[in-house]
Design a protein around this motif. Structure first.
Motif, PDB file in Angstrom:
ATOM      1  N   VAL A  46      43.767  72.443 -34.446  1.00 27.41           N
ATOM      2  CA  VAL A  46      43.111  72.835 -33.190  1.00 27.41           C
ATOM      3  C   VAL A  46      42.739  71.643 -32.328  1.00 27.41           C
ATOM      4  CG1 VAL A  46      41.026  73.904 -32.239  1.00 27.41           C
ATOM      5  CG2 VAL A  46      42.283  75.030 -34.050  1.00 27.41           C
ATOM      6  N   LEU A  47      42.212  70.581 -32.927  1.00 31.75           N
ATOM      7  CA  LEU A  47      41.746  69.454 -32.133  1.00 31.75           C
ATOM      8  C   LEU A  47      42.879  68.845 -31.303  1.00 31.75           C
ATOM      9  CD1 LEU A  47      39.285  67.678 -34.582  1.00 31.75           C
ATOM     10  CD2 LEU A  47      38.798  69.364 -32.808  1.00 31.75           C
ATOM     11  N   LYS A  48      44.036  68.668 -31.915  1.00 33.93           N
ATOM     12  CA  LYS A  48      45.177  68.112 -31.173  1.00 33.93           C
ATOM     13  C   LYS A  48      45.704  69.120 -30.157  1.00 33.93           C
ATOM     14  CE  LYS A  48      48.355  65.306 -29.941  1.00 33.93           C
ATOM     15  NZ  LYS A  48      47.998  64.178 -29.053  1.00 33.93           N
ATOM     16  N   LEU A  66      52.405  61.683 -38.968  1.00 36.82           N
ATOM     17  CA  LEU A  66      52.506  61.756 -40.427  1.00 36.82           C
ATOM     18  C   LEU A  66      51.158  62.133 -41.055  1.00 36.82           C
ATOM     19  CD1 LEU A  66      54.759  58.646 -41.155  1.00 36.82           C
ATOM     20  CD2 LEU A  66      55.421  61.049 -41.239  1.00 36.82           C
ATOM     21  N   THR A  67      50.058  61.644 -40.465  1.00 33.61           N
ATOM     22  CA  THR A  67      48.721  61.966 -40.983  1.00 33.61           C
ATOM     23  C   THR A  67      48.423  63.445 -40.840  1.00 33.61           C
ATOM     24  OG1 THR A  67      47.905  59.750 -40.425  1.00 33.61           O
ATOM     25  CG2 THR A  67      46.261  61.476 -40.781  1.00 33.61           C
ATOM     26  N   GLN A  68      48.663  63.989 -39.624  1.00 33.42           N
ATOM     27  CA  GLN A  68      48.410  65.412 -39.409  1.00 33.42           C
ATOM     28  C   GLN A  68      49.302  66.259 -40.300  1.00 33.42           C
ATOM     29  OE1 GLN A  68      49.925  67.869 -36.153  1.00 33.42           O
ATOM     30  NE2 GLN A  68      47.810  68.112 -35.452  1.00 33.42           N
ATOM     31  N   SER A  69      50.560  65.885 -40.406  1.00 35.76           N
ATOM     32  CA  SER A  69      51.504  66.647 -41.218  1.00 35.76           C
ATOM     33  C   SER A  69      51.102  66.622 -42.696  1.00 35.76           C
ATOM     34  CB  SER A  69      52.915  66.076 -41.043  1.00 35.76           C
ATOM     35  OG  SER A  69      53.870  66.900 -41.662  1.00 35.76           O
ATOM     36  N   HIS A 144      56.309  71.857 -30.124  1.00 30.23           N
ATOM     37  CA  HIS A 144      55.274  72.535 -30.895  1.00 30.23           C
ATOM     38  C   HIS A 144      53.930  71.901 -30.598  1.00 30.23           C
ATOM     39  CE1 HIS A 144      54.056  75.342 -33.977  1.00 30.23           C
ATOM     40  NE2 HIS A 144      55.314  75.595 -34.276  1.00 30.23           N
ATOM     41  N   THR A 145      52.839  72.632 -30.899  1.00 26.24           N
ATOM     42  CA  THR A 145      51.496  72.086 -30.712  1.00 26.24           C
ATOM     43  C   THR A 145      50.993  71.360 -31.947  1.00 26.24           C
ATOM     44  OG1 THR A 145      50.617  74.234 -31.372  1.00 26.24           O
ATOM     45  CG2 THR A 145      50.790  73.804 -29.004  1.00 26.24           C
ATOM     46  N   ARG A 146      51.761  71.388 -33.017  1.00 27.03           N
ATOM     47  CA  ARG A 146      51.383  70.684 -34.242  1.00 27.03           C
ATOM     48  C   ARG A 146      52.613  70.018 -34.832  1.00 27.03           C
ATOM     49  NH1 ARG A 146      52.555  74.051 -38.823  1.00 27.03           N
ATOM     50  NH2 ARG A 146      53.144  76.161 -38.216  1.00 27.03           N
ATOM     51  N   CYS A 147      52.381  69.137 -35.780  1.00 29.95           N
ATOM     52  CA  CYS A 147      53.474  68.348 -36.362  1.00 29.95           C
ATOM     53  C   CYS A 147      54.185  69.143 -37.449  1.00 29.95           C
ATOM     54  CB  CYS A 147      52.934  67.038 -36.907  1.00 29.95           C
ATOM     55  SG  CYS A 147      52.238  65.968 -35.640  1.00 29.95           S
TER      56      CYS A 147
END
Length: 283
Positions: A46-48, A66-69, A144-147
């Motif tokens: 959500v934050l990103k 890579l961190t988020q994933s 996409h909105t996420r990794c």
């Protein structure tokens, strides 16, 4: 709003269980683990996403990606492991109630949680290593909105066959195995319940399992659907992919505490600070 409501609910659950000694049981410790994974999952996305929508901050570094994933997918594996452990807990509680407190102790739950954490890290790290070696050409836009590893692999100009194969192996090996064990647990539960002639016992067993079955269906159904349409749903519109993937990471963290709160009278009583039966009795 969904994110904030989910955070408040899960933090309230953690607070109530930590403060109330009567809730220091394997079932509620597993609920706390589930709440922690829900908080981490929704926060990592959500934050990103809000930075993209509100402030147009659409770029992300390779390390940030890579961190988020890593957090997103390792927590997903952990979440699946917790749901499988909760199914085992329900099986022991119904099929071997006299041994429940000795088989699944608080120490055993802690060990299972640690093993689940190790499993999630070991399974997700190779996926990130495979992604980090991919070369990128002119197209560096992740749709996409996420990794999402599959989405990133698709914009690479290198060979992504190994990435795709490992992604599918991870999906079916982790979620497929956990789902199989969950189904096996409930198959044994149904077999044991059918041997009992009492309708009251049937109803009690059903009430014990309803909350967990609801959470399992709510998590695995959209999760598997989202992963499969990423791999095979080329004809589905891109915005459908994005909205569906974001919602399935937001809705379960909000609904899980509600589902377990409704089905657990002990948890509701402590959340509402209502005295237990007999609290007003004198000597």
């Amino acid at each position: 709003m969904i994110y904030i409501i989910g955070l408040l609910e899960n933090f309230m659950l953690l607070y109530v269980v930590s403060k109330e000694q009567t809730l220091h049981k394997p079932m509620y410790l597993l609920l706390c683990m589930l709440a922690l994974t829900d908080i981490t999952t929704s926060t990592s996305v959500v934050l990103k996403a809000l930075c993209i929508f509100w402030y147009d901050l659409k770029t992300i570094t390779v390390r940030g990606y890579l961190t988020q994933s890593f957090f997103l997918h390792s927590v997903a594996v952990m979440h699946s492991t917790i749901l499988m452990t909760m199914a085992f807990d329900r099986y022991i509680a119904i099929c071997n109630p006299l041994k429940h407190t000795t088989i699944l102790t608080k120490g055993q739950v802690a060990k299972l949680g640690l093993l689940g954490l190790i499993k999630s890290v070991l399974f997700v790290l190779p996926l990130l290593l495979l992604l980090s070696r991919l070369p990128f050409c002119s197209n560096r836009v992740i749709p996409h909105t996420r990794c999402e590893p599959i989405a990133v692999a698709k914009i690479s100009c290198g060979d992504v066959r190994v990435n795709s194969i490992y992604g599918l192996v991870l999906l079916f090996l982790v979620m497929g195995l956990d789902l199989t064990l969950i189904a096996l647990s409930y198959g044994l539960i149904i077999k044991a319940v059918l041997r009992i002639s009492s309708n009251q016992a049937h109803q009690k067993a059903l009430n014990t399992c309803t909350a967990h079955i609801s959470v399992v269906l709510m998590y695995y159904t959209p999760s598997l659907f989202s992963h499969l349409i990423h791999c095979f749903g080329q004809d589905i519109a891109l915005h459908v992919h994005i909205i569906f993937a974001d919602l399935y990471l937001l809705i379960p963290p909000m609904l899980n505490p509600i589902i377990y709160g409704i089905k657990s009278k002990e948890l509701v009583r402590n959340c509402g600070n209502t005295p237990a039966d007999g609290d007003h009795l004198g000597h």
